[in-house]
Design a protein around this motif. Structure first.
Motif, PDB file in Angstrom:
ATOM      1  N   LEU A   1       5.765   4.722  10.504  1.00  0.00           N
ATOM      2  CA  LEU A   1       5.217   4.262   9.210  1.00  0.00           C
ATOM      3  C   LEU A   1       3.790   4.498   9.214  1.00  0.00           C
ATOM      4  N   LEU A   2       2.953   5.183   8.483  1.00  0.00           N
ATOM      5  CA  LEU A   2       1.807   5.671   8.533  1.00  0.00           C
ATOM      6  C   LEU A   2       1.109   5.247   6.986  1.00  0.00           C
ATOM      7  N   ARG A   3      -0.302   5.025   7.407  1.00  0.00           N
ATOM      8  CA  ARG A   3      -1.032   4.753   6.102  1.00  0.00           C
ATOM      9  C   ARG A   3      -1.049   6.068   5.385  1.00  0.00           C
ATOM     10  N   GLY A   4      -0.691   6.099   3.987  1.00  0.00           N
ATOM     11  CA  GLY A   4      -0.699   7.402   3.514  1.00  0.00           C
ATOM     12  C   GLY A   4      -2.004   8.125   3.385  1.00  0.00           C
ATOM     13  N   ASN A   5      -3.201   7.559   3.255  1.00  0.00           N
ATOM     14  CA  ASN A   5      -4.423   8.156   3.255  1.00  0.00           C
ATOM     15  C   ASN A   5      -5.058   8.793   4.715  1.00  0.00           C
TER      16      ASN A   5
ATOM     17  N   MET B   1      10.985  17.535  14.141  1.00  0.00           N
ATOM     18  CA  MET B   1      11.156  16.259  13.072  1.00  0.00           C
ATOM     19  C   MET B   1      10.022  15.450  13.139  1.00  0.00           C
ATOM     20  N   ALA B   2       9.481  15.219  14.071  1.00  0.00           N
ATOM     21  CA  ALA B   2       8.042  14.438  13.977  1.00  0.00           C
ATOM     22  C   ALA B   2       6.979  15.197  13.558  1.00  0.00           C
ATOM     23  N   ALA B   3       6.857  15.298  12.145  1.00  0.00           N
ATOM     24  CA  ALA B   3       5.930  16.252  11.607  1.00  0.00           C
ATOM     25  C   ALA B   3       4.740  15.664  11.121  1.00  0.00           C
ATOM     26  N   PHE B   4       4.576  14.392  11.117  1.00  0.00           N
ATOM     27  CA  PHE B   4       3.355  13.608  10.847  1.00  0.00           C
ATOM     28  C   PHE B   4       2.830  12.471  11.508  1.00  0.00           C
ATOM     29  N   ASP B   5       1.737  12.422  11.712  1.00  0.00           N
ATOM     30  CA  ASP B   5       1.090  11.520  12.328  1.00  0.00           C
ATOM     31  C   ASP B   5      -0.446  10.873  11.654  1.00  0.00           C
ATOM     32  N   SER B   6      -1.040  10.095  12.225  1.00  0.00           N
ATOM     33  CA  SER B   6      -2.081   9.547  11.850  1.00  0.00           C
ATOM     34  C   SER B   6      -3.088   9.399  12.798  1.00  0.00           C
TER      35      SER B   6
ATOM     36  N   ASN C   1      -6.351   9.310  13.652  1.00  0.00           N
ATOM     37  CA  ASN C   1      -7.161   8.495  13.576  1.00  0.00           C
ATOM     38  C   ASN C   1      -7.211   6.649  13.251  1.00  0.00           C
ATOM     39  N   SER C   2      -5.809   6.853  13.091  1.00  0.00           N
ATOM     40  CA  SER C   2      -5.379   5.434  12.665  1.00  0.00           C
ATOM     41  C   SER C   2      -3.971   4.707  13.371  1.00  0.00           C
ATOM     42  N   PRO C   3      -3.852   3.826  13.722  1.00  0.00           N
ATOM     43  CA  PRO C   3      -2.825   3.325  14.597  1.00  0.00           C
ATOM     44  C   PRO C   3      -1.644   3.404  13.691  1.00  0.00           C
ATOM     45  N   HIS C   4      -0.433   3.474  13.941  1.00  0.00           N
ATOM     46  CA  HIS C   4       0.818   3.463  12.983  1.00  0.00           C
ATOM     47  C   HIS C   4       1.283   1.950  12.669  1.00  0.00           C
ATOM     48  N   LEU C   5       1.319   2.004  11.199  1.00  0.00           N
ATOM     49  CA  LEU C   5       1.643   0.614  10.642  1.00  0.00           C
ATOM     50  C   LEU C   5       2.957   0.049  11.035  1.00  0.00           C
ATOM     51  N   GLY C   6       3.787   0.906  11.641  1.00  0.00           N
ATOM     52  CA  GLY C   6       5.089   0.214  11.901  1.00  0.00           C
ATOM     53  C   GLY C   6       5.866   1.364  12.576  1.00  0.00           C
ATOM     54  N   THR C   7       7.255   1.026  13.297  1.00  0.00           N
ATOM     55  CA  THR C   7       8.062   1.956  13.568  1.00  0.00           C
ATOM     56  C   THR C   7       9.438   1.320  13.148  1.00  0.00           C
ATOM     57  N   VAL C   8      10.291   2.533  12.942  1.00  0.00           N
ATOM     58  CA  VAL C   8      11.598   2.106  12.740  1.00  0.00           C
ATOM     59  C   VAL C   8      12.561   2.738  13.800  1.00  0.00           C
TER      60      VAL C   8
ATOM     61  N   GLU D   1       0.819  -1.165  -0.150  1.00  0.00           N
ATOM     62  CA  GLU D   1      -0.083   0.006  -0.057  1.00  0.00           C
ATOM     63  C   GLU D   1       0.716   1.193  -0.033  1.00  0.00           C
ATOM     64  N   VAL D   2       0.244   2.428  -0.231  1.00  0.00           N
ATOM     65  CA  VAL D   2       0.990   3.819  -0.058  1.00  0.00           C
ATOM     66  C   VAL D   2       1.130   4.209   1.525  1.00  0.00           C
ATOM     67  N   CYS D   3       2.499   4.463   1.928  1.00  0.00           N
ATOM     68  CA  CYS D   3       2.689   4.734   3.182  1.00  0.00           C
ATOM     69  C   CYS D   3       3.371   6.008   3.238  1.00  0.00           C
ATOM     70  N   VAL D   4       3.387   6.416   4.333  1.00  0.00           N
ATOM     71  CA  VAL D   4       4.330   7.746   4.553  1.00  0.00           C
ATOM     72  C   VAL D   4       5.307   7.289   5.866  1.00  0.00           C
TER      73      VAL D   4
END
Length: 339
Positions: free
Chosen positions: A154-158, A168-173, A175-182, A145-148
């Motif tokens: 790792l976030l679902r793109g939509n 540095m932590a500019a993005f989040d989701s 209403n949706s759990p994170h798909l992963g962490t690095v 899928e498309v991820c950010v």
């Protein structure tokens, strides 16, 4: 077929910018910079070809027409690579991530979007880690899928939104759990990742005039709404309402303007101004009045996802009834659907 495993598409944005007398600006020659800065660290990652759009896009200048330009190399060479990385400016990254999730509906390969808050050309930057992580994730076959990828998330793109201009932590989701962490390890939520699909890619064009956005504010008048809805070429409107979907419907002229627009075939979708939560149109009378007027409750869609989804549906020449039905359906994890 390319010998490289991944295709990296550099669209522009802070990650590849250089200082000028007027401030940071896009610059060509990014691949040489990437390979020189990352050096031997690339040896342990999937090999890649890097394509640079010409001209490069400052993401503040992005229009829906650019979505096709960004998707075109993926559409043309989808069979040649195991995964894709799109480098993008952060201002409109969430819009493009949402749009690509619909354009590339049914992905069975990873597509990772990333950017940075500080350019790769700067001595201290966040670009190096973003690039290294994006390359590794784009080689993971579990992702379809498309991820950010941003600052280790790792976030679902939509589902992602930009929440911070300077951290540095500019993005989040929200209403949706994170798909992963690095972190020390890469941890993927395989239970949340979309399964591999059957590609049903959209190869058409987007009309930048087709969809508009209007935010409800105290004292808004129907004349402003009428002015927006009367724009030539407008087919759909994202209405950003208060809370769980409320608007000042005691202003009968405002409500009548919405009803008249829906009757003319304009699709209007109601999304919340709040970062978390969504529209629950039956909670308050002010919200249910919008629904009775023909406004479609947008569940927990982000503004960016609602905007991109409407563009995608309109560009397929769907009828207002078909668009309304599709706005209540999740195609690629973009919203919660009531049972």
């Amino acid at each position: 077929m390319s010998a490289a495993q991944l295709l990296v598409i550099h669209t522009g944005g802070t990650i590849g910018m250089v200082p000028t007398e007027y401030g940071l600006a896009p610059a060509t020659g990014f691949e040489q910079l990437v390979r020189s800065r990352l050096g031997q660290r690339l040896d342990h990652l999937p090999s890649f070809d890097l394509l640079e759009l010409s001209p490069l896009i400052d993401s503040a200048e992005l229009t829906p027409e650019h979505w096709h330009l960004i998707a075109a190399p993926i559409l043309e060479r989808y069979a040649d690579y195991q995964g894709f990385v799109v480098l993008h400016g952060t201002d409109t990254l969430a819009y493009t991530a949402s749009a690509l999730s619909f354009v590339l509906h049914g992905l069975n390969k990873p597509l990772i979007l990333t950017g940075s808050q500080i350019p790769l050309s700067s001595p201290r930057n966040d670009a190096e880690n973003q690039l290294l992580a994006a390359l590794e994730l784009a080689g993971r076959r579990e992702i379809n899928e498309v991820c950010v990828l941003f600052d280790g998330l790792l976030l679902r793109g939509n589902r992602c939104v930009k929440l911070d201009t300077s951290a540095m932590a500019a993005f989040d989701s929200p209403n949706s759990p994170h798909l992963g962490t690095v972190g020390i390890d890469i941890r993927l939520r395989r239970d949340l990742l979309l399964p591999a699909g059957t590609p049903t890619f959209f190869r058409g064009q987007f009309d930048p005039l087709a969809v508009a956005v209007l935010r409800i504010f105290p004292g808004i008048r129907s004349t402003l709404l009428q002015a927006v809805l009367s724009q030539p070429g407008l087919k759909a409107l994202v209405l950003q309402s208060y809370g769980v979907g409320n608007a000042p419907v005691s202003d009968t002229a405002l409500l009548e303007t919405l009803e008249a627009a829906v009757a003319r075939g304009t699709t209007i979708v109601n999304v919340s101004q709040c970062v978390r939560g969504g529209v629950a149109d039956g909670t308050y009378a002010t919200g249910s009045a919008l629904t009775r007027a023909g406004v479609i409750p947008g569940a927990d869609l982000t503004l960016e996802a609602a905007f991109a989804k409407l563009h995608w549906l309109v560009a397929q020449n769907k009828t207002p009834a078909e668009i309304a039905a599709s706005m209540r359906r999740a195609f690629c994890g973009e919203q919660q659907v009531s049972s």
